[in-house]
Design an enzyme around this catalytic site. Sequence first.
Site, short mmCIF file in Angstrom:
data_model
loop_
_atom_site.label_atom_id
_atom_site.label_comp_id
_atom_site.label_asym_id
_atom_site.label_seq_id
_atom_site.Cartn_x
_atom_site.Cartn_y
_atom_site.Cartn_z
N CYS B 93 14.92 4.33 -82.00
CA CYS B 93 15.15 4.18 -83.29
C CYS B 93 13.94 4.76 -84.18
CB CYS B 93 15.36 2.71 -83.60
SG CYS B 93 16.67 2.50 -84.95
N HIS B 198 19.96 0.79 -79.33
CA HIS B 198 19.01 -0.46 -78.88
C HIS B 198 20.43 -1.11 -78.48
CE1 HIS B 198 20.34 -0.96 -83.07
NE2 HIS B 198 20.85 -2.10 -82.83
#
Lengths: 438, 251
Positions: B93, B198
């Site tokens: 991310c 994630h």
Amino acid sequence: MDGKTVAVCGTNGKTTTNNLLAALLRAQGMRVICNEIGSNMIAGVITAYLECCTRTGRVEADIACLEVDEAFGVHVLPHIEPDIVIVTNLFRDQLDRYGEIDITRELLVRALKKVPGAMLVLNGDDPLCASLCRTPPRVRTFFGVSEEVPVPTGGESISDESDAVQTEAREGRFCVFCHHELQYRYYHYSQLGDYFCEGCNFRRPTLDFAAREVRLDPHLAFSMNDLPVQTAYRGFYNVYNVLAALTVATLLEINLDDIDAVLASYAPQIGRMEEFVIDGMPAVLNLSKNPTGFNQTIAAMRADTRQKNVVVVVNDNDQDGTDISWIWDVDFEQMAEADAGFARFVASGIRAEDVALRMKYAEITPDTVLFEKDVRRVIEVLLRGEGEVTGKSGASRGEVLYVLVNYTPLFETQRVLLDLQAAGSAARADATPRRRRA
Amino acid sequence: MNIRIAHLYPDLLNLYGDRGNITCLQKRCSWRGIEATVHEYRLGDELPLDETDILFLGGGSDREQCIVSEHLQGHRDAIQSYVESDGVLVAVCGGYQLLGHSYQQAGETIAGLSIIDSYTIAGERRLIGNVVMRCQHQQLVSAPSSATSVVGFENHAGRTYLGPAHTPLGVVTQGYGNNGEDGGEGVLYRNVIGTYLHGPLFPKNPLLADFVIRSALQRKYSSSIALSPLDDSVEHRAHDYLTRCRLARCQ
Ligand SMILES: [Zn+2]
């Protein structure tokens, strides 16, 4: 309506705080508008008003106690023009709904700026909350726990840097004004404690309403500015909810002489450590929808000395937050310890697969973990100790069943537990005469 | 055997259950009798890359990511030579965005590390939801020309574009990926995995976790390593839930 309006915001504990406050006010004979079941989005707030309206549109009540979701505060607060705004705490919650915790705080700041006349009642132990008193500066009252609590609160020891296991919600531990890492004289859980910033002198404010002598067994008790308080709640975190309600009651000049009666009779609302008895087996339902709340539930279960069976129900519907990564920030490891007194675990809900996976990586003994998406079936098997789930026997040494759910499984699970409780007592009523004869 | 995992700035970059990735790598080592130690680094700490076998960079909020990107510039050259000598780097991310030349935040363009030939611009709408992608990288699949799936959850406003020298980690069959346009998700370059996924990434994708562990061991011990197999039925069940879910529920 001529009476005052109180708004309750914060990630965890809104419902408990708001309903307890309403109960305290009703005990004084006041007519209270209250959005009681956590229906705290805009529709819920409007409904609460409409339910108290006369046909001519007059609102017949002395006071309104309204839960307001942080994210909708910008829209809701200017409409209801609260006299008092309570903020219970700010934790990481459903990420995909609100973005990050900074965004949530920013939304709340914007909302509070729109109601500059409202008095703030803030959790002084929470730096994210306490920092809101400058939005803009105004009359504010702080509550908190003014001494270190020598009981397991579910928090990690901050000084123990080597402990890589517990890392939930650390982002709240940075000064919102200068970004230095906050230091703590002592610490309760998540970012709550007696903090100070070495960068800019931001520190925990002086507590106007301070809890001391906190005890947890069997139920939460403490003293607030020398007033003894005995509750029917479990769980350390409830100290803040009760404190917040009592703080506002005091500010409203409510007579607190007979709070004992209110607190003792005050039943926790749906799924807040709600207790059931099914076929003689106690069961506890608790909403656990984010890491901080969940870890507090684990701490409360560990403080319960009975052998425990635990069902974890996680859904990923829109209202739950479709991202369930947060379960990896929950300290399931705390339940894996042999002396923690856990007998059986069940992974359940729409995302049962992920719950079971989380349990595996917490090294919870595989033989004790069951997998079953159907909550009713799980509870039946575990409570009756017979039948099996995924090839494993339901029989266990459990003396109490804890059912932890996130938002959307809450109401259905409660209905299952109520059904089973009713069926159990009906069966007992049938059985009693026969036993006498024998 | 043992490996050292360096977790960069966990106090700042720890969104979205990053901790689950570290836990997963550590357990999958220890279940095989490989000792894995995790070392957390804070701002200002020395970063001993010559002793590091896996470097992990997670995601953070805008403010925190900004603080980190400034500090990381001081380690840029060291990280680049670590990567070019096949050091294992996992960036998720925000950490993934930092690997590129630049990213945008609140109207500003902020310099990244230029470890990966990529750049990230701010998009209007956040790209959010479960992701399923197909991976065909030789290192990841057992047989040539076969593919494997990788699953996770994405939540990002940034749109990342890879330079021509790079291939993405996979191609999305559900979800948005790097930019919601070209179908690519993440990047796999040498032993660098960059991704928006994630969920966390590794527990539901044991194949990727083992690729990371194996690559780290091979570099450290300069020999070909075969990891002993583990019972991954619980992992596969969670993985398959998302690939099946795509067909049944999320179409
Ligand atoms: Zn400061």
